[in-house]
Design a protein around this motif. Structure first.
Motif, PDB file in Angstrom:
ATOM      1  N   GLU A   1       3.270   9.327  -5.832  1.00 14.49           N
ATOM      2  CA  GLU A   1       3.891  10.573  -5.386  1.00 14.49           C
ATOM      3  C   GLU A   1       5.107  10.929  -6.248  1.00 14.49           C
TER       4      GLU A   1
ATOM      5  N   ASP B   1       0.834  -1.201   0.000  1.00 12.66           N
ATOM      6  CA  ASP B   1       0.000   0.000   0.000  1.00 12.66           C
ATOM      7  C   ASP B   1       0.881   1.268   0.000  1.00 12.66           C
TER       8      ASP B   1
ATOM      9  N   GLU C   1      -5.450   8.259  -4.636  1.00 15.22           N
ATOM     10  CA  GLU C   1      -5.330   7.763  -3.257  1.00 15.22           C
ATOM     11  C   GLU C   1      -6.679   7.230  -2.763  1.00 15.22           C
TER      12      GLU C   1
ATOM     13  N   ARG D   1       1.501   4.152  -3.073  1.00 15.37           N
ATOM     14  CA  ARG D   1       1.367   5.598  -2.817  1.00 15.37           C
ATOM     15  C   ARG D   1       2.682   6.329  -3.122  1.00 15.37           C
TER      16      ARG D   1
END
Lengths: 203, 203
Positions: free
Chosen positions: A92, A84, A191, A88
């Protein structure tokens, strides 16, 4: 081509050529780039060899190949992180809240080269390879997450392509339209996609 | 600029100029397009007036403005349809399973112009306007759907930007990489996004 150049001239020279090409591309942009400008950048780096290219596209395709050869998932995400977190972090990396000068220059240069792929098979081949590499990276993170129970058992390829298209679209929009908030909003929505679609329901 | 041209020459002439520009752009592509080629296309359409432009970008920006002025949601989706159907129709319009020759030519031309926006504020302005228009269209469909109880009460702007980024990214990938399945997969994933994220849970 990269490997030919590499074997004929040694890795250090190839690296110096690629770095010179990268700097010249970021500085001048695709349309204004010439072989002379690449050679000038290369001479500046004080290498002994003055290398001559006939065609800027040949060396730019070489650069793309070189960048893709260097690509390693581990440079972007930490494989010991939770899948997870890895996903992310990857998002980013491609959609930072703000782009500094050098990152902006690099992303513009990449999209200039990508637009050559509209009509040039050589560029198309490299961007196909780049998309595949990124899509497989996302799919790998999703598979690990499903195995660990962090993600639901979704169609991994479909979810990976979805993330990749949204990333590509948001990057394109950031560079070609005046709407920074669109990028931030797409990142938030990605997200949310992780939270609401990929994450198993807990209730 | 479009309105100036229009008022000075009458709507029919403006339409003929825009159509000639569109044909010349699709036929020759941005890089090979010249003012002479646009004029040649315009002469072929047998209009009485032979119009002279100094700069191809001036007329191409005019064309983008003209296309955006003409844009109407009703040309793409039927407002009497269910909002859920409207959203799926819009996605289908931008990501058809296959692209025929003319649609392919047009999409390539649009992305060639979009890549000019990497370095040209005039193009950037038009693509900002285009993205805003499309994003507002999607947001409008989502709002209507929420009102009718067809969609959950999601953050409308965020969901609209998400759909728009995924559409843009998938279109870009279709035109610049050899992976038709990526487009089909993104479209399926967008439909899944409607089903699982936008649609209220029924159980």
């Amino acid at each position: 081509m990269a490997s030919e150049t590499g074997s004929a001239q040694g890795g250090d020279t190839q690296t110096a050529i690629m770095e010179a090409t990268y700097r010249a591309l970021c500085e001048h942009g695709y349309a204004n780039l010439t072989v002379d400008k690449i050679n000038a950048e290369f001479a500046k780096s004080k290498s002994l060899l003055y290398y001559h290219y006939d065609d800027k596209d040949e060396i730019l395709l070489n650069l793309l190949e070189y960048i893709l050869d260097q690509f390693s998932v581990e440079d972007t995400v930490d494989p010991s992180d939770d899948p997870d977190i890895q996903l992310r972090t990857l998002i980013e990396e491609f959609l930072p809240w703000t782009l500094d000068g050098e990152d902006q220059e690099f992303q513009v240069a990449v999209f200039e080269l990508r637009s050559q792929a509209l009509s040039d098979d050589g560029y198309r081949e490299q961007f196909t390879r780049g998309d595949d590499l990124l899509s497989e990276t996302v799919a790998g993170i999703l598979e690990a997450g499903i195995e660990e129970g962090v993600f639901r058992e979704v169609d991994v390829d479909r979810a990976a392509e979805h993330v990749l298209s949204a990333l590509n679209g948001a990057m394109l929009r950031r560079l070609t339209a005046e709407d920074e908030s669109a990028v931030r909003t797409t990142r938030k929505s990605l997200e949310e996609y992780i939270d609401s679609y990929l994450t198993p329901a807990t209730d």
